[in-house]
Write a protein that holds these residues in place. Structure first.
Motif, PDB file in Angstrom:
ATOM      1  N   GLU A  22       0.823  -1.218   0.000  1.00  0.00           N
ATOM      2  CA  GLU A  22       0.000   0.000   0.000  1.00  0.00           C
ATOM      3  C   GLU A  22       0.850   1.257   0.000  1.00  0.00           C
ATOM      4  OE1 GLU A  22      -2.256   3.334   1.920  1.00  0.00           O
ATOM      5  OE2 GLU A  22      -0.505   2.247   2.699  1.00  0.00           O
ATOM      6  N   LYS A  25       1.099   3.645  -2.986  1.00  0.00           N
ATOM      7  CA  LYS A  25       0.104   4.688  -3.245  1.00  0.00           C
ATOM      8  C   LYS A  25       0.610   6.073  -2.836  1.00  0.00           C
ATOM      9  CE  LYS A  25      -4.002   1.735  -2.676  1.00  0.00           C
ATOM     10  NZ  LYS A  25      -5.307   1.608  -1.993  1.00  0.00           N
ATOM     11  N   SER A  26       1.567   6.107  -1.932  1.00  0.00           N
ATOM     12  CA  SER A  26       2.086   7.383  -1.433  1.00  0.00           C
ATOM     13  C   SER A  26       3.419   7.774  -2.057  1.00  0.00           C
ATOM     14  CB  SER A  26       2.244   7.320   0.092  1.00  0.00           C
ATOM     15  OG  SER A  26       0.997   7.072   0.711  1.00  0.00           O
ATOM     16  N   SER A  40       1.110   9.359  -8.346  1.00  0.00           N
ATOM     17  CA  SER A  40       1.775   8.324  -7.551  1.00  0.00           C
ATOM     18  C   SER A  40       2.237   7.179  -8.444  1.00  0.00           C
ATOM     19  CB  SER A  40       0.828   7.784  -6.472  1.00  0.00           C
ATOM     20  OG  SER A  40      -0.129   6.905  -7.046  1.00  0.00           O
ATOM     21  N   ALA A  42       1.715   4.081  -7.851  1.00  0.00           N
ATOM     22  CA  ALA A  42       0.604   3.133  -7.956  1.00  0.00           C
ATOM     23  C   ALA A  42      -0.330   3.527  -9.097  1.00  0.00           C
ATOM     24  CB  ALA A  42      -0.161   3.067  -6.633  1.00  0.00           C
ATOM     25  N   GLU A  43      -0.568   4.820  -9.262  1.00  0.00           N
ATOM     26  CA  GLU A  43      -1.428   5.286 -10.353  1.00  0.00           C
ATOM     27  C   GLU A  43      -0.783   5.017 -11.711  1.00  0.00           C
ATOM     28  OE1 GLU A  43      -3.755   8.973  -8.181  1.00  0.00           O
ATOM     29  OE2 GLU A  43      -1.682   9.244  -8.805  1.00  0.00           O
ATOM     30  N   TRP A  46      -1.156   1.347 -12.412  1.00  0.00           N
ATOM     31  CA  TRP A  46      -2.530   1.017 -12.818  1.00  0.00           C
ATOM     32  C   TRP A  46      -2.756   1.353 -14.292  1.00  0.00           C
ATOM     33  CZ3 TRP A  46      -5.761   5.154 -14.314  1.00  0.00           C
ATOM     34  CH2 TRP A  46      -7.003   4.731 -14.824  1.00  0.00           C
TER      35      TRP A  46
END
Length: 216
Positions: A22, A25-26, A40, A42-43, A46
């Protein structure tokens, strides 16, 4: 559904890994979203995965499931020490080794077989060792450029960097070359607009200083 007996310790280890992951995400990248906030990692991961899915029919010889796995895993190591922007990576020759070590730390609670699979996927991507990894390398560069062109970026954003970024990876297939040509045109347009905006801002600042001088 699998008939294998569920192992609570294995499940707990996987949940622990997901809690650690997780952190991605930061982790912020050098690009900005279209709303103007920092993107981020994570983005990015994705939309890289989505990009591979969207263009999968243009690359029918590849193992799509493996491509998607590589997309998800390729930046996992950044969850611990963060992202190093491409423009600064020459100053960090140990970047890959650090990311791999961080990935080993990140996956420490996983059962051995799954941990080995995830690390092997990362190694495959890093070495561009397969057609699937080469494709993900290309999509990774293209998604980054797409975001740079789409983002609400600061006035001094370096669009010119995009024009050479990752070109050795995006020249390998007609699909990647075609997408790259389209994105390069967008990059050139954003760069020209950025230069014009800075010139206009500079002109207004100069006029303001002149007016201030006259009043003074």
């Amino acid at each position: 559904m699998s008939s294998t007996r569920l192992d609570p310790a294995r499940l707990a280890g996987r949940l622990a890994f997901l809690r650690e992951a997780e952190r991605l995400k930061s982790v912020l990248r050098s690009g900005f979203t279209s709303s103007g906030r920092a993107e981020s990692t994570a983005e990015h991961s994705w939309r890289l995965t989505l990009m591979a899915l969207v263009f999968a029919d243009e690359l029918p010889g590849l193992d799509l499931a493996r491509v998607l796995k590589l997309c998800v895993v390729h930046d996992l190591g950044e969850a611990i020490h963060g992202d190093i922007p491409a423009i600064h990576q020459h100053a960090h020759p140990d970047k890959a080794a650090q990311e791999r070590a961080d990935l080993q730390t990140l996956t420490r609670d996983l059962d051995a077989a799954l941990r080995a699979d995830i690390i092997a996927l990362w190694d495959e991507y890093e070495a561009a060792a397969t057609p699937e990894a080469k494709a993900v390398k290309a999509f990774d560069k293209l998604e980054t450029i797409l975001q740079h062109n789409q983002g609400d970026n600061p006035p001094d954003f370096d669009y010119a960097f995009n024009l050479d970024y990752g070109r050795q990876h995006t020249a390998s297939e007609p699909l990647f070359a075609a997408l790259r040509a389209m994105l390069d045109r967008e990059t050139a347009a954003r760069a020209a607009a950025s230069i014009l905006a800075r010139e206009e801002l500079g002109g207004r600042d100069a006029e303001g200083l002149a007016e201030h001088g006259r009043k003074g």
